[in-house]
Enzyme design. Structure first.
Site, PDB file in Angstrom:
ATOM      1  CG  HIS A 153      -0.813 -11.287   6.435  1.00 46.24           C
ATOM      2  ND1 HIS A 153      -1.147 -12.619   6.060  1.00 46.24           N
ATOM      3  CD2 HIS A 153      -2.200 -10.777   6.701  1.00 46.24           C
ATOM      4  CE1 HIS A 153      -2.323 -12.849   5.895  1.00 46.24           C
ATOM      5  NE2 HIS A 153      -2.865 -11.603   6.360  1.00 46.24           N
TER       6      HIS A 153
ATOM      7  CG  ASP B 299       1.417 -14.537   5.213  1.00 42.31           C
ATOM      8  OD1 ASP B 299       1.884 -14.232   6.129  1.00 42.31           O
ATOM      9  OD2 ASP B 299       0.496 -14.358   4.642  1.00 42.31           O
TER      10      ASP B 299
ATOM     11  CB  SER C  39      -5.212 -13.325   7.724  1.00 44.71           C
ATOM     12  OG  SER C  39      -5.561 -12.801   6.559  1.00 44.71           O
TER      13      SER C  39
END
Length: 231
Positions: free
Chosen positions: A59, A106, A203
């Site tokens: 992502h 992901d 992230s």
């Protein structure tokens, strides 16, 4: 028909037109299946020498609505905007089954334009191997790191620094209470009790454990609970 296919493969090998000498298939056909393990080991050794790729979260490149066209990779620095080895790249390969809506698979690989030289500040983190591939790591104490926020509602500063936090790994049976629709067997959850954990901006950062004298990369930061929701 199967017999004919085998004959065609051998004929092609003899003429050197379809399977080149440096291709993996050449080794299997020429040296027999008994040599397959040696060839596999040589392939793994070759991959270990590659110093131009990193693991991150899918992502970070594409979230289903927004598509990044370039990322900056920071190596060997504890500050977000200064120091270290910095490279820009537009080559980011996401997992082929990346499904943004449910945040599934992901993970992706970033390819750098220039190979990295390892040093006292830049070193690889090995992936799980052998029996570790079957582990859930539940109950382990792991470390997550990133350049993200250090408090809820905060902001990234001009001197943003690399932070890390030690977290307990939860079993997926416990974690499913918080993420009943999203969680997959390939996910690893950590406890946020006490208000600690990863945050916005972390992230793609690593989650790793230490086994003996080696670190093992368990995963990368993907998603987290809502504010004040702690598993």
């Amino acid at each position: 028909m199967k017999f004919l296919v085998v004959l065609l493969a051998v004929a092609s090998l003899a003429h050197g037109k379809v399977v080149p000498d440096n291709h993996t298939a050449f080794g299997y056909l020429k040296n027999s299946i008994a040599e397959a393990e040696k060839i596999r080991v040589r392939e793994e050794q070759y991959l270990q020498q590659q110093r131009d790729r990193l693991v991150s979260a899918a992502h970070c490149w594409s979230d289903g609505q927004n598509q990044v066209w370039r990322v900056e990779v920071i190596l060997g620095s504890v500050t977000l905007f200064t120091g270290g080895n910095r490279q820009f790249t537009s080559v980011f390969i996401n997992h082929p089954s990346w499904f943004p809506l449910l945040v599934r698979n992901d993970v992706g690989v970033i390819y750098l334009p220039t190979s990295v030289t390892f040093s006292s500040t830049i070193a690889p983190v090995p992936l799980p191997q052998g029996a570790e591939l079957e582990e859930t790591f539940a109950g382990e104490s792991a470390i997550a790191s990133g350049f993200g926020l250090t408090v809820d509602g905060g902001s990234i500063s001009s001197n943003q620094f690399l932070s890390q936090v030690r977290l307990n790994v939860l079993s997926n049976s416990v974690c499913r209470f918080g993420f009943p629709l999203i969680l997959q067997d390939s996910n690893i959850c950590t406890s946020g009790i006490g208000g600690v954990g990863t945050c916005s901006g972390d992230s793609g950062g690593p989650l790793y454990i230490t086994r003996g004298n080696r670190n093992v990369l368990m995963g990368v930061t993907s998603f987290m609970p809502f504010i004040n929701q702690h598993l």
